[in-house]
Scaffold this active site. Sequence first.
Site, mmCIF file in Angstrom:
data_model
loop_
_atom_site.group_PDB
_atom_site.id
_atom_site.type_symbol
_atom_site.label_atom_id
_atom_site.label_comp_id
_atom_site.label_asym_id
_atom_site.label_seq_id
_atom_site.Cartn_x
_atom_site.Cartn_y
_atom_site.Cartn_z
ATOM 1 C CD GLN A 49 -2.503 1.250 2.716
ATOM 2 O OE1 GLN A 49 -1.973 0.799 3.719
ATOM 3 N NE2 GLN A 49 -3.701 1.801 2.741
ATOM 4 N N GLY A 50 0.694 2.097 -1.001
ATOM 5 C CA GLY A 50 1.451 3.348 -1.054
ATOM 6 C C GLY A 50 0.566 4.541 -0.717
ATOM 7 C CB SER B 265 1.928 6.780 5.120
ATOM 8 O OG SER B 265 0.789 6.394 5.844
ATOM 9 C CD GLU C 234 -14.315 -7.606 5.499
ATOM 10 O OE1 GLU C 234 -15.422 -7.665 4.949
ATOM 11 O OE2 GLU C 234 -13.936 -8.410 6.350
ATOM 12 C CB SER D 243 -3.733 7.687 15.018
ATOM 13 O OG SER D 243 -4.458 8.901 15.084
ATOM 14 C CG ASN D 244 -6.552 3.855 18.607
ATOM 15 O OD1 ASN D 244 -6.450 3.413 17.462
ATOM 16 N ND2 ASN D 244 -6.568 3.072 19.668
ATOM 17 C CD GLU D 245 -4.492 9.380 19.686
ATOM 18 O OE1 GLU D 245 -4.074 8.789 18.668
ATOM 19 O OE2 GLU D 245 -4.307 8.949 20.840
#
Lengths: 398, 383
Positions: free
Chosen positions: A126-127, A129, A245, A383-385
């Site tokens: 996966q490209g 980030s 998913e 991220s969880n944030e």
Amino acid sequence: MDLRFTEEEQAFRREVRAFIDAELPRATRERLAAGLGPTKAMTVDWQRRLNARGWAVPHWPVAWGGQPWSAIKRYILSEEMQAAPAPAPLGFNVAMCGPVVIAFGTEAQKKRFLPRMANLDDWWCQGFSEPGAGSDLASLKTRAVRQGDHYVVNGQKTWTTSAQHADWMFLLARTDPDNPKAQEGISFLLLDMKTPGITVRPIVTIDGGREVNEVFFDDVRVPAEHLVGTEHRGWDCAKFLLSNERTGQARVGASKERLRRLREVARTTPGDGGVPLADNPRFRTRFAEIEVQLKALEMTTLRVLADENRALKERKPNPASSVLKIRGTEIQQAISELYVMAAGPYGLAAAAADADTDALPDWMALAQGTYFNWRKQSIYGGSNEIQKNIMAKAFMGL
Amino acid sequence: MDFDLSEEQQLLQDGARRLLADRYDFESRRRIMAAPPGYSPALWAAYAEMGLLGMPFAAADGGFDGGPEGVMIVSELLGEVLALEPWLATVVLGGGVLRHAATREQRAALLPGVIAGTTLLAFAHTEAQSRYDLADCATAATMQGGGWVLDGAKMVVLHGETADHLIVTARTSGSRRDSAGISLFLVPAGADGLVRRGYTTADGMRAADITLSHVKVGADALLGSPGAGLEVAERVVDEAIAALAAEAVGAMQASLRLTLEYLKTRKQFGRAIGSFQALQHRAADMMVAIEQARSMAMLAAMQVAETDADLRRRRMRAVKIEIGRAARLVGQQSIQLHGGIGMTMEYAIGHYFKRLTAIDTLFGDADHHLHMLAEAGGLADAA
């Protein structure tokens, strides 16, 4: 309300277990049971066996190798694989790029790529980030300039998991830098990793692992037919991909397996005062606490699944689904901490690459490294944030 | 696997929700709380009329046959409005003992009144030394002249002050903390030697301390087999935990709703404070906790009837742990996000906080159950 699995679902669970027992190579199961990740060869071998059975991509349309199953049956298959433990089918292929190609791709792209994705003939990475585009993914700068029947790609991706194994990459690149809206002007491209101009450099993570990479593009030519969906509308594909998913992210089956193994080894691991760790009140309390949280997460997962089982038009956005990533990763991280506690001082001996770890059981040697490595879970996949930002916006109107 | 309500359950929920929405605004609740008996007899009669008070009882006993799911639905709605009525004391606890231990004759004598809203019950089990240990029972019952004589004292008996009958745990054999030898007695509130001192609890509900001095009851006051009362008490307390879990979900959902309204309307620094990320993330934490708690309330409803008592106990402990933790987080964050206004008696959110705190405390707080679960070797089935 009824929590029980139907007779058909229970029969299916037995069928899955029998299949895993018959087909999963012992070496693979043992390596995973020890807490190590599968080798590339193990993952490929297992996914091909699944694919031969028709189970590698059950959530895909039947025409492309999927199964006409309920969400619950798919969950049973994935839970049994996590419990075995067996390697998961490669997420980049089956959960990320595959569904995007199915939803947005041309017939030619589907025919060319989907069967090879399902069989893991091509390993995808996966490209997304970039050094300057993490949580703010839409600020990505990698450029793709149309020249005739090619795009010419220049720029850099980072945190690219298993790029060193990959045959292909799906990537987001900016095709219209003049559009003032960052999300517009991005395209979703498929890239052969053998194309000249690509450099892959490993990034060593704090556990000493080499699973992520930097990938550099220097005038890399991508045939225009490898554009997925509409030019400049790649963000639609990205959003679709990230929303897929969600129940898999909770990884309840994997956490159950980790706890089961920890309960076992704690019986023979020394605790304080000459009693086994399993009889240490602090260990027992923390163990029980995680079990309780995991039970709640399992129930939440089942609620989301029951919801996914409904016809699309009857579904409402379900806040329970946002809980899965956050609590799923917190629980996995808490379990990794408990392993560190369980290994105690012996866990220190194993962290260095040059340590002689043969004297230690695998779980002890791996405890600290896994703990270090799993800090990634609350960072990746939004991220969880970021998840909390999404909840505030989507479910609370803040 | 199915988490949907049946059509009948859906109708029940809609009807009860309408009734409560019409009659249980915060001001009405304050008026009800301020005057004796500390709850609304008129609403209690309305619950009866809707069939809510017959929820857990068998059709053969004149009940609604709604099972644990019916109790869950009603409890959640009562939690949303912080209802003050003796639902838990009379229907869940008192009614629970009658369902599991009473003879057909005893049920016929009492349940029609319970279901009609004319008979109130209370379950007296806590003692000065017992804390959360149901087996720690010093109140004694001795056989005398074909009947029983009870001596002892009970504390924090929920709605004990207004109950027509008290269901009392008393020791008929064994020593103070033995698990065998505890029996259950049905004691008329007006019995000679029974003294009640009622008071408002920290969360605005009513309870009573009760002394029993040589209280004489007949042989037919015994509920269930002599000496086997603990098993019944545990089962009923597990049902109360399931009901409290649902009530907590209702109260937490309402707390979050109030808090979000406040975050959207309160302005500081020229903007709604809900636009600040530090506050958004606290609200998200509340929502995560509520969803997990809701999952556990559903688990409780679906598994409280488990026949393996040890397995049932472990699961209900797990439920109470998760509920208690969530209740604490949601209660505390609701106050924090409201700021100063959250500290005032005149504002609803503080009352939700207090009830959520009480729910954690009732029948064992999260730490108590975590300790007990850890001692018992954990949930086991989750690992």
